[in-house]
Design a protein around this motif. Structure first.
Motif, short mmCIF file in Angstrom:
data_model
loop_
_atom_site.label_atom_id
_atom_site.label_comp_id
_atom_site.label_asym_id
_atom_site.label_seq_id
_atom_site.Cartn_x
_atom_site.Cartn_y
_atom_site.Cartn_z
N GLN A 212 0.84 -1.18 0.00
CA GLN A 212 0.00 0.00 0.00
C GLN A 212 0.89 1.24 0.00
OE1 GLN A 212 -3.22 -0.05 -0.24
NE2 GLN A 212 -3.74 2.09 0.06
N VAL A 213 0.76 2.05 -1.03
CA VAL A 213 1.54 3.27 -1.14
C VAL A 213 0.82 4.39 -0.42
CG1 VAL A 213 2.42 4.99 -2.72
CG2 VAL A 213 2.54 2.56 -3.33
N GLU A 214 1.56 5.16 0.36
CA GLU A 214 0.94 6.25 1.09
C GLU A 214 1.83 7.49 1.04
OE1 GLU A 214 0.22 5.40 5.21
OE2 GLU A 214 -1.11 7.10 5.48
N LEU A 215 1.20 8.62 0.79
CA LEU A 215 1.87 9.92 0.83
C LEU A 215 1.16 10.75 1.90
CD1 LEU A 215 2.08 10.74 -2.99
CD2 LEU A 215 3.91 9.84 -1.55
N VAL A 216 1.91 11.32 2.81
CA VAL A 216 1.32 12.09 3.89
C VAL A 216 1.92 13.49 3.90
CG1 VAL A 216 0.92 12.27 6.37
CG2 VAL A 216 0.96 10.02 5.26
N GLU A 217 1.05 14.48 3.66
CA GLU A 217 1.48 15.87 3.68
C GLU A 217 1.30 16.46 5.07
OE1 GLU A 217 -0.80 15.42 -0.34
OE2 GLU A 217 -1.08 14.82 1.74
N SER A 218 2.13 17.43 5.40
CA SER A 218 2.01 18.15 6.66
C SER A 218 2.61 19.53 6.49
CB SER A 218 2.73 17.40 7.80
OG SER A 218 4.11 17.30 7.52
N GLY A 219 2.39 20.39 7.49
CA GLY A 219 2.98 21.71 7.49
C GLY A 219 2.03 22.83 7.11
N GLY A 220 0.82 22.48 6.73
CA GLY A 220 -0.14 23.50 6.38
C GLY A 220 -0.63 24.24 7.61
N GLY A 221 -1.37 25.30 7.38
CA GLY A 221 -1.91 26.07 8.48
C GLY A 221 -2.32 27.45 8.05
N LEU A 222 -2.49 28.32 9.03
CA LEU A 222 -2.88 29.70 8.79
C LEU A 222 -1.65 30.59 8.89
CD1 LEU A 222 -5.09 31.88 8.46
CD2 LEU A 222 -5.29 31.89 10.97
N VAL A 223 -1.46 31.44 7.90
CA VAL A 223 -0.30 32.34 7.87
C VAL A 223 -0.74 33.68 7.30
CG1 VAL A 223 0.43 31.49 5.60
CG2 VAL A 223 2.11 32.56 7.12
N ALA B 184 -0.31 37.11 5.12
CA ALA B 184 0.29 37.47 3.84
C ALA B 184 1.70 38.01 4.07
CB ALA B 184 -0.57 38.50 3.13
N GLY B 185 2.62 37.56 3.22
CA GLY B 185 4.01 37.94 3.37
C GLY B 185 4.83 36.98 4.20
N GLY B 186 4.17 36.06 4.85
CA GLY B 186 4.84 35.08 5.70
C GLY B 186 5.31 33.87 4.94
N SER B 187 5.75 32.85 5.70
CA SER B 187 6.32 31.64 5.10
C SER B 187 5.74 30.39 5.74
CB SER B 187 7.84 31.62 5.29
OG SER B 187 8.46 32.70 4.63
N LEU B 188 5.75 29.33 4.97
CA LEU B 188 5.37 28.00 5.43
C LEU B 188 6.25 27.00 4.72
CD1 LEU B 188 1.45 27.74 5.40
CD2 LEU B 188 2.95 27.60 7.42
N ARG B 189 6.50 25.86 5.36
CA ARG B 189 7.17 24.77 4.67
C ARG B 189 6.30 23.52 4.76
NH1 ARG B 189 12.96 21.63 5.42
NH2 ARG B 189 11.87 20.67 7.19
N LEU B 190 5.90 23.04 3.60
CA LEU B 190 5.13 21.80 3.53
C LEU B 190 6.07 20.62 3.35
CD1 LEU B 190 2.22 22.89 1.13
CD2 LEU B 190 2.46 23.25 3.60
N SER B 191 5.66 19.50 3.93
CA SER B 191 6.42 18.26 3.78
C SER B 191 5.51 17.16 3.27
CB SER B 191 7.02 17.83 5.12
OG SER B 191 7.90 18.79 5.64
N CYS B 192 6.08 16.24 2.56
CA CYS B 192 5.33 15.08 2.06
C CYS B 192 6.22 13.87 2.22
CB CYS B 192 4.95 15.29 0.60
SG CYS B 192 4.23 13.84 -0.19
N VAL B 193 5.78 12.95 3.07
CA VAL B 193 6.56 11.75 3.32
C VAL B 193 5.93 10.56 2.61
CG1 VAL B 193 7.48 10.20 5.09
CG2 VAL B 193 7.24 12.64 5.58
N ALA B 194 6.75 9.84 1.89
CA ALA B 194 6.28 8.63 1.19
C ALA B 194 6.56 7.40 2.04
CB ALA B 194 6.98 8.50 -0.16
N SER B 195 5.67 6.43 1.94
CA SER B 195 5.79 5.24 2.77
C SER B 195 6.78 4.24 2.24
CB SER B 195 4.42 4.58 2.92
OG SER B 195 3.93 4.20 1.65
N THR B 196 7.33 4.52 1.05
CA THR B 196 8.23 3.57 0.45
C THR B 196 9.32 4.31 -0.30
OG1 THR B 196 8.45 1.85 -1.24
CG2 THR B 196 6.71 3.45 -1.53
N ARG B 197 10.49 3.66 -0.41
CA ARG B 197 11.59 4.27 -1.17
C ARG B 197 11.48 3.99 -2.66
NH1 ARG B 197 17.40 4.45 1.38
NH2 ARG B 197 17.40 6.05 -0.21
N THR B 198 10.39 3.34 -3.05
CA THR B 198 10.19 3.06 -4.47
C THR B 198 10.23 4.32 -5.30
OG1 THR B 198 8.82 1.14 -3.91
CG2 THR B 198 8.60 2.03 -6.12
#
Length: 124
Positions: free
Chosen positions: A1-12, A14-28
């Motif tokens: 089962q392949v899974e991608l999980v995003e994180s890092g979103g939120g309320l910011v 204007a003019g600010g910064s965010l960093r989103l991440s996406c982790v995959a469940s496999t090194r494929t």
């Protein structure tokens, strides 16, 4: 089962910064391009940024060029989206996806696996 999980979103603000991440469940995916897309309410999903399999090449939508940066850490099976100088029009659900090729592309049809998304809201 392949899974991608995003994180890092939120309320910011204007003019600010965010960093989103996406982790995959496999090194494929270490040999696949990766991409970030977004979908705002009432709008179609649109391409944001993409990176090739080894991180050596990137592409961006004109609307985010110079403000967003995509990168990847294959050792961690993770792709990132650094968002700087955000604007209210960047408000959307952001999705990461795995390309069916070693390179990314602008069309969502090129991507075969998708995450569930993370909400980004930019206040004015």
């Amino acid at each position: 089962q392949v899974e991608l999980v995003e994180s890092g979103g939120g309320l910011v603000q204007a003019g600010g910064s965010l960093r989103l991440s996406c982790v995959a469940s496999t090194r494929t995916f270490s040999t696949n391009g990766m991409g970030w897309f977004r979908q705002a309410p009432g709008k179609e999903r649109e391409f944001v940024a993409g990176i090739n399999w080894n991180g050596g090449s990137t592409i961006y939508a004109d609307s985010v060029k110079g403000r967003f940066t995509i990168s990847r850490d294959s050792a961690k099976n993770t792709v990132y989206l650094q968002m700087n100088s955000v604007k209210p029009e960047d408000t959307a659900v952001y999705y990461c996806a795995v390309s069916s090729l070693a390179r990314p592309g602008y069309s969502s049809s090129l991507y075969r696996y998708w995450g569930q998304g993370t909400q980004v809201t930019v206040s004015s």
